[in-house]
Design an enzyme around this catalytic site. Structure first.
Site, PDB file in Angstrom:
ATOM      1  N   GLY A 291       7.101  -3.907  12.555  1.00 49.48           N
ATOM      2  CA  GLY A 291       8.085  -2.877  12.226  1.00 49.48           C
ATOM      3  C   GLY A 291       7.445  -1.604  11.722  1.00 49.48           C
ATOM      4  O   GLY A 291       8.127  -0.606  11.493  1.00 49.48           O
TER       5      GLY A 291
ATOM      6  N   ARG B 287       0.804  -1.213   0.000  1.00 51.45           N
ATOM      7  CA  ARG B 287       0.000   0.000   0.000  1.00 51.45           C
ATOM      8  C   ARG B 287       0.845   1.274   0.000  1.00 51.45           C
ATOM      9  O   ARG B 287       0.346   2.366  -0.244  1.00 51.45           O
ATOM     10  CB  ARG B 287      -0.956  -0.014   1.211  1.00 51.45           C
ATOM     11  CG  ARG B 287      -2.050  -1.056   1.083  1.00 51.45           C
ATOM     12  CD  ARG B 287      -2.740  -1.355   2.412  1.00 51.45           C
ATOM     13  NE  ARG B 287      -2.003  -2.309   3.233  1.00 51.45           N
ATOM     14  CZ  ARG B 287      -2.400  -2.755   4.423  1.00 51.45           C
ATOM     15  NH1 ARG B 287      -3.526  -2.319   4.948  1.00 51.45           N
ATOM     16  NH2 ARG B 287      -1.668  -3.621   5.098  1.00 51.45           N
TER      17      ARG B 287
ATOM     18  N   ARG C 225      46.841  43.081 -12.913  1.00 49.63           N
ATOM     19  CA  ARG C 225      45.794  43.935 -13.483  1.00 49.63           C
ATOM     20  C   ARG C 225      46.436  44.685 -14.655  1.00 49.63           C
ATOM     21  O   ARG C 225      47.576  45.124 -14.537  1.00 49.63           O
ATOM     22  CB  ARG C 225      45.424  44.971 -12.411  1.00 49.63           C
ATOM     23  CG  ARG C 225      43.984  45.336 -12.332  1.00 49.63           C
ATOM     24  CD  ARG C 225      43.877  46.488 -11.378  1.00 49.63           C
ATOM     25  NE  ARG C 225      43.517  46.095 -10.023  1.00 49.63           N
ATOM     26  CZ  ARG C 225      43.692  46.881  -8.954  1.00 49.63           C
ATOM     27  NH1 ARG C 225      44.274  48.057  -9.075  1.00 49.63           N
ATOM     28  NH2 ARG C 225      43.304  46.485  -7.784  1.00 49.63           N
TER      29      ARG C 225
HETATM   30  C1  UD1 Z   1      -2.036  -6.681  11.358  1.00 53.08           C
HETATM   31  C2  UD1 Z   1      -2.990  -7.580  12.170  1.00 53.08           C
HETATM   32  C3  UD1 Z   1      -4.229  -6.760  12.546  1.00 53.08           C
HETATM   33  C4  UD1 Z   1      -3.826  -5.534  13.307  1.00 53.08           C
HETATM   34  C5  UD1 Z   1      -2.802  -4.714  12.531  1.00 53.08           C
HETATM   35  C6  UD1 Z   1      -2.247  -3.622  13.400  1.00 53.08           C
HETATM   36  C7  UD1 Z   1      -2.707  -9.889  11.385  1.00 53.08           C
HETATM   37  C8  UD1 Z   1      -3.291 -10.984  10.595  1.00 53.08           C
HETATM   38  N1  UD1 Z   1      -3.371  -8.732  11.400  1.00 53.08           N
HETATM   39  O1  UD1 Z   1      -2.700  -6.339  10.158  1.00 53.08           O
HETATM   40  O2  UD1 Z   1      -5.099  -7.549  13.321  1.00 53.08           O
HETATM   41  O3  UD1 Z   1      -4.950  -4.741  13.602  1.00 53.08           O
HETATM   42  O4  UD1 Z   1      -1.680  -5.538  12.124  1.00 53.08           O
HETATM   43  O5  UD1 Z   1      -1.435  -2.747  12.665  1.00 53.08           O
HETATM   44  O6  UD1 Z   1      -1.693 -10.097  12.004  1.00 53.08           O
HETATM   45  N2  UD1 Z   1       4.765  -9.188   7.877  1.00 53.08           N
HETATM   46  C9  UD1 Z   1       5.799 -10.080   7.748  1.00 53.08           C
HETATM   47  N3  UD1 Z   1       5.609 -11.206   7.022  1.00 53.08           N
HETATM   48  C10 UD1 Z   1       4.423 -11.512   6.447  1.00 53.08           C
HETATM   49  C11 UD1 Z   1       3.360 -10.580   6.590  1.00 53.08           C
HETATM   50  C12 UD1 Z   1       3.564  -9.439   7.330  1.00 53.08           C
HETATM   51  O7  UD1 Z   1       6.895  -9.859   8.252  1.00 53.08           O
HETATM   52  O8  UD1 Z   1       4.353 -12.586   5.820  1.00 53.08           O
HETATM   53  C13 UD1 Z   1       4.995  -7.961   8.664  1.00 53.08           C
HETATM   54  C14 UD1 Z   1       4.782  -6.686   7.877  1.00 53.08           C
HETATM   55  O9  UD1 Z   1       6.003  -6.285   7.259  1.00 53.08           O
HETATM   56  C15 UD1 Z   1       4.343  -5.696   8.933  1.00 53.08           C
HETATM   57  C16 UD1 Z   1       3.670  -6.573   9.972  1.00 53.08           C
HETATM   58  O10 UD1 Z   1       4.075  -7.907   9.703  1.00 53.08           O
HETATM   59  O11 UD1 Z   1       5.435  -5.024   9.533  1.00 53.08           O
HETATM   60  C17 UD1 Z   1       2.151  -6.478   9.920  1.00 53.08           C
HETATM   61  O12 UD1 Z   1       1.726  -6.839   8.606  1.00 53.08           O
HETATM   62  P1  UD1 Z   1       0.619  -6.005   7.842  1.00 53.08           P
HETATM   63  O13 UD1 Z   1       0.430  -6.606   6.519  1.00 53.08           O
HETATM   64  O14 UD1 Z   1       0.915  -4.577   7.938  1.00 53.08           O
HETATM   65  O15 UD1 Z   1      -0.652  -6.375   8.768  1.00 53.08           O
HETATM   66  P2  UD1 Z   1      -1.995  -5.585   8.904  1.00 53.08           P
HETATM   67  O16 UD1 Z   1      -2.842  -5.846   7.718  1.00 53.08           O
HETATM   68  O17 UD1 Z   1      -1.715  -4.182   9.229  1.00 53.08           O
HETATM   69 CA    CA Z   2       0.165  -2.881   9.389  1.00 52.36          CA
END
Ligand code: UD1
Ligand code: CA
Length: 453
Positions: free
Chosen positions: A101, A16, A438
């Site tokens: 992160g 995003r 100069r």
């Molecule tokens: C996640 C939570 C959601 C919460 C929100 C808070 C889950 C399923 N959902 O959603 O309930 O409200 O955070 O901000 O956990 N990442 C990895 N590996 C992966 C996928 C993600 O390292 O395979 C890391 C991303 O880089 C990120 C973090 O995990 O730093 C959270 O992932 P993101 O996709 O942002 O989760 P949200 O949809 O925000």
């Molecule tokens: Ca997130």
């Protein structure tokens, strides 16, 4: 707090954000998101930090490998899968703090409260929650009375569940053994076909383990950076906090709305920051200095009692009681000793200017050593570049460089030497000498022509 380990998920691409850069490498108040999170867990007193990396892992690794252990998640199969990668490096008795992160606004005090409650209650898992007026995009906390029933993602939630305003902040505390065990049992049966870390709560509840929620009253802490809009929102919050902090430490900030100070800047008491000023990177300003208006300093040091007005400086050191500007441009490697004056439309690069020297107007000083109390006249140019190489100029103590002098480097001008205005100097000038280069002035008397009728 002993035996507390942080696992920070940072492998996602951050789709995003629409960026070449991995999400956690984006900068907030001059510091990357992942560094913000590492600083927060550091202040919370964790013994170890493990960072799960994936997308753009080389860059993330290079940035943080001296302060965290790196665990690679080669394929991003979800937050549950991310945390699973860290399990071989953990022991069952440890308390594991799991964070994202992309959440740089968490307070370390809140983490301490979360861990305290979790440990005091002997819980298997505790999730940090918050109320949000606009909960869109976050996982919702489904409760029966005070007890957690499950955590449901926006995309999996029923319409009535979407109305719930208590959200999952994405920060949790686990008993190591319970987390290890539950992670082996989660599935991908959800709207996104991913391994959700939140399903660990379903597993633990099914096995009648104790799970808790801990709600922070400050909903800003939960802000997750998923888009550039949220990045800007976080920037606004952090910026305001930084300004309030420095004002409480005795810094005058005349117009907070037009002042931008990065997270790692250090200001002394009685510094004054005038409007439209940016202090960037590791800039440090000593007591009684006045910076601005309209000034941009990046990785600069400014000594006590100096004034920097309407100027730009990068990787420069400005001594005590200096006067810089208006409209000075100090480039990397500029070092000014005490009581130096640099005036309007003066550019200085990779040069050392000793105490009391003056470069008041319209000059370019590059690869130069200017001695004590030397006076550099208006329009002086050090011709340091021959098209292939850069050359050095040395101007002795108390030398007086006349206006509009070209100093063709390599060149040395001795102490107390004087150059005549308009000279192009190509050979070394001995101490105390006057040098003039100069052509003779030609005067033709009565040269004025009457208009021919
Ligand atoms: C996640 C939570 C959601 C919460 C929100 C808070 C889950 C399923 N959902 O959603 O309930 O409200 O955070 O901000 O956990 N990442 C990895 N590996 C992966 C996928 C993600 O390292 O395979 C890391 C991303 O880089 C990120 C973090 O995990 O730093 C959270 O992932 P993101 O996709 O942002 O989760 P949200 O949809 O925000
Ligand atoms: Ca997130």
């Amino acid at each position: 707090m002993s035996n507390l380990v942080a696992v920070i998920m940072a492998a996602g691409k951050g789709t995003r954000m629409k960026s070449k850069l991995p999400k956690v490498m984006h900068s907030l108040a001059g510091k990357t998101l992942i560094e913000h999170v590492l600083d927060i867990v550091g202040r919370a007193g964790v013994d170890r930090s493990l960072v799960i990396v994936g997308h753009g892992r080389e860059g993330v690794k290079a940035l943080i490998e001296n302060r965290a252990e790196i665990v690679v998640q080669t394929e991003q199969l979800g937050t549950g899968h991310a945390v699973l990668q860290a399990m071989p490096y953990l022991e069952g008795e440890q308390t594991v703090l799991v964070l994202s992160g992309d959440q740089p606004l968490l307070k370390s005090e809140t983490l301490n409260e979360l861990v305290k409650l979790h440990q005091a209650q002997g819980a298997s898992a505790t999730v940090l929650t918050s109320y949000m007026e606009q909960p869109f995009g976050y996982g919702r906390i489904i409760k029966k009375g005070e007890n957690l029933v499950r955590i449901v993602e926006e995309k999996d939630a029923a319409p009535d569940e979407r109305e719930i305003k208590e959200i999952n902040t994405g920060t949790y505390c686990f008993k190591g053994s319970a987390l290890k065990d539950a992670l082996t049992k989660i599935t991908t049966q959800n709207a996104q076909g991913e391994y959700y870390l939140t399903e660990v709560f379903d597993v633990l509840l099914k096995h009648e383990k104790k799970v808790l929620t801990y709600r922070t009253v400050n909903s800003q802490e939960a802000l997750g950076i998923n888009s550039r809009g949220q990045l800007a929102e976080a920037e606004g919050i952090v910026r305001k906090n930084i300004l309030e902090h420095w004002m409480s430490e005795g810094v005058t900030i005349v117009d907070p709305a037009s002042t931008f100070i990065d997270a790692e800047v250090i200001l002394a008491q009685d510094v004054t920051i005038l409007p439209f000023t940016r202090l960037v990177g590791k800039t440090k300003i000593e007591e009684d200095s006045v910076i601005g208006p309209q000034t941009n300093l990046e990785n600069c040091t400014v000594g006590r009692g100096s004034e920097v007005t309407c100027s730009v400086a990068r990787d420069a050191v400005i001594g005590e009681c200096c006067h810089i500007g208006p409209f000075s441009y100090l480039r990397p490697g500029t070092k000014l000793d005490a009581r130096v004056k640099v005036g309007d439309f003066v550019e200085i690069k990779n040069s050392w200017v000793e105490m009391g020297a003056k470069i008041p107007h319209l000059s370019y000083i590059g690869d130069t050593h200017v001695g004590k109390s030397a006076n550099i006249g208006a329009g002086t140019i050090t011709c340091n570049y021959d098209g292939v190489n850069k050359h050095h100029t040395k101007i002795g103590d108390h030398a007086f460089i006349g206006s509009n002098t070209n100093l063709v480097a390599p060149l040395e001008v001795g102490e107390y030497a004087v150059t005549g205005a308009g000279s192009t100097i190509t050979k070394n000038v001995p101490a105390k000498a006057l040098v003039v280069e100069r052509s003779q002035q030609v005067v033709k008397e009565n040269w004025h022509r009457e208009k021919i009728k």
